[in-house]
Design an enzyme around this catalytic site. Structure first.
Site, short mmCIF file in Angstrom:
data_model
loop_
_atom_site.label_atom_id
_atom_site.label_comp_id
_atom_site.label_asym_id
_atom_site.label_seq_id
_atom_site.Cartn_x
_atom_site.Cartn_y
_atom_site.Cartn_z
N LYS A 165 63.49 12.80 50.89
CA LYS A 165 63.37 12.92 49.43
C LYS A 165 64.75 12.72 48.78
O LYS A 165 65.77 12.68 49.47
CB LYS A 165 62.79 14.29 49.09
CG LYS A 165 61.36 14.49 49.61
CD LYS A 165 60.84 15.85 49.21
CE LYS A 165 59.40 16.05 49.63
NZ LYS A 165 58.88 17.35 49.14
N TYR B 86 51.12 12.05 45.01
CA TYR B 86 50.88 13.48 44.84
C TYR B 86 49.66 13.76 43.96
O TYR B 86 49.58 14.82 43.31
CB TYR B 86 52.13 14.15 44.26
CG TYR B 86 53.22 14.38 45.28
CD1 TYR B 86 53.00 15.14 46.44
CD2 TYR B 86 54.50 13.84 45.11
CE1 TYR B 86 54.00 15.36 47.37
CE2 TYR B 86 55.52 14.06 46.05
CZ TYR B 86 55.26 14.82 47.17
OH TYR B 86 56.25 15.05 48.10
N ASN C 78 63.07 20.40 49.01
CA ASN C 78 62.84 20.61 50.44
C ASN C 78 63.04 19.37 51.31
O ASN C 78 62.47 19.26 52.39
CB ASN C 78 61.49 21.30 50.68
CG ASN C 78 60.32 20.49 50.16
OD1 ASN C 78 60.49 19.39 49.67
ND2 ASN C 78 59.13 21.03 50.28
N HIS D 37 59.45 14.77 53.38
CA HIS D 37 57.98 14.79 53.33
C HIS D 37 57.43 14.29 54.65
O HIS D 37 58.00 13.39 55.26
CB HIS D 37 57.49 13.88 52.19
CG HIS D 37 56.02 13.61 52.27
ND1 HIS D 37 55.08 14.49 51.76
CD2 HIS D 37 55.32 12.60 52.84
CE1 HIS D 37 53.87 14.01 51.99
NE2 HIS D 37 53.98 12.87 52.65
N GLU E 198 48.83 7.39 52.73
CA GLU E 198 50.22 7.31 52.26
C GLU E 198 50.92 6.07 52.81
O GLU E 198 51.66 5.40 52.09
CB GLU E 198 50.97 8.59 52.68
CG GLU E 198 50.46 9.79 51.89
CD GLU E 198 50.97 11.13 52.41
OE1 GLU E 198 51.81 11.15 53.34
OE2 GLU E 198 50.53 12.17 51.89
P1 IDP Z 1 54.16 19.68 51.66
O1 IDP Z 1 55.25 18.81 51.12
O2 IDP Z 1 54.71 20.72 52.62
O3 IDP Z 1 52.99 18.92 52.23
P2 IDP Z 1 52.58 20.23 49.24
O4 IDP Z 1 51.83 21.50 48.95
O5 IDP Z 1 51.81 18.97 49.49
O6 IDP Z 1 53.60 20.56 50.44
O7 IDP Z 1 53.56 20.01 48.00
C1 IDP Z 1 54.24 18.79 47.85
C2 IDP Z 1 55.63 19.07 47.35
O8 IDP Z 1 55.56 19.65 46.06
C3 IDP Z 1 56.42 20.06 48.19
O9 IDP Z 1 57.00 19.50 49.35
C4 IDP Z 1 57.44 20.53 47.19
O10 IDP Z 1 58.49 19.55 47.03
C5 IDP Z 1 56.63 20.56 45.89
N1 IDP Z 1 56.08 21.90 45.65
C6 IDP Z 1 55.03 22.47 46.25
N2 IDP Z 1 54.82 23.72 45.78
C7 IDP Z 1 55.78 23.94 44.86
C8 IDP Z 1 56.12 25.05 44.02
O11 IDP Z 1 55.47 26.11 44.03
N3 IDP Z 1 57.19 24.89 43.21
C9 IDP Z 1 57.94 23.74 43.17
N4 IDP Z 1 57.66 22.68 43.92
C10 IDP Z 1 56.60 22.76 44.78
#
Ligand code: IDP
Length: 151
Positions: free
Chosen positions: A13, A53, A113, A116, A127
């Site tokens: 990312k 997303y 984070n 992905h 994807e």
């Molecule tokens: P993942 O990336 O672990 O599959 P997902 O639930 O698909 O998790 O969420 C996609 C991305 O959205 C996450 O990696 C993170 O960057 C962002 N995200 C998810 N939940 C939150 C939140 O509660 N606050 C801010 N960003 C979030």
């Protein structure tokens, strides 16, 4: 299905790119024995990020997520791993990610984070199809991979 027949979508990312973690993240997958089948660097257009997303569009953090993911270039990769790739990535929340995972080692905030990885074979196929054209994926045999990684 053997891991070597899988295809998944891994993406460093914008924060991972800015923090010069591209090599570290790729190295983890390569050193584990997974095969890179496609790679490109790009600043993703809004439409692509919205499709990627799509499932999160109603979530309160969606606008911020779009801003974050569009804030700079990402490095998109195709790799022959799905479920183990998620394990290597760690939990969505880095503070809940075990040390030794990518998120557990390199970051602290869910909204930053660094990487992905597709969460299932179905989402991996979707994807990969969104981010890569067929002719951007390589089909090749890697003798090291075939003979020395898999039994
Ligand atoms: P993942 O990336 O672990 O599959 P997902 O639930 O698909 O998790 O969420 C996609 C991305 O959205 C996450 O990696 C993170 O960057 C962002 N995200 C998810 N939940 C939150 C939140 O509660 N606050 C801010 N960003 C979030």
């Amino acid at each position: 299905m053997a891991a070597r027949e899988e295809r998944t979508f891994i993406m460093v990312k914008p924060d991972g790119v800015q923090r010069s973690l591209v090599g570290e993240i790729m190295e983890r997958f390569e050193q584990r024995g997974y095969k890179l089948v496609g790679m490109k660097m790009m600043t993703a257009p809004k439409e692509l990020l919205e499709m990627h997303y799509h499932e999160l569009r109603e979530r309160p953090f969606f606008t911020k997520l779009m801003e974050y993911m569009g804030s700079g270039p990402v490095v998109a990769m195709g790799m022959d791993v799905v479920s183990q790739g998620r394990a290597m990535l760690g939990a969505t929340d880095p503070l809940k990610s075990a040390p030794g995972t990518i998120r557990g080692d390199y970051c602290q905030a869910t909204g930053r984070n660094v990487c992905h990885g597709s969460d299932s074979k179905d989402s991996a196929a979707r994807e990969i199809g969104l981010w890569f054209r067929d002719n951007e994926l390589s089909h090749y045999t890697n003798d090291h991979h075939t003979k020395w990684v898999y039994e």
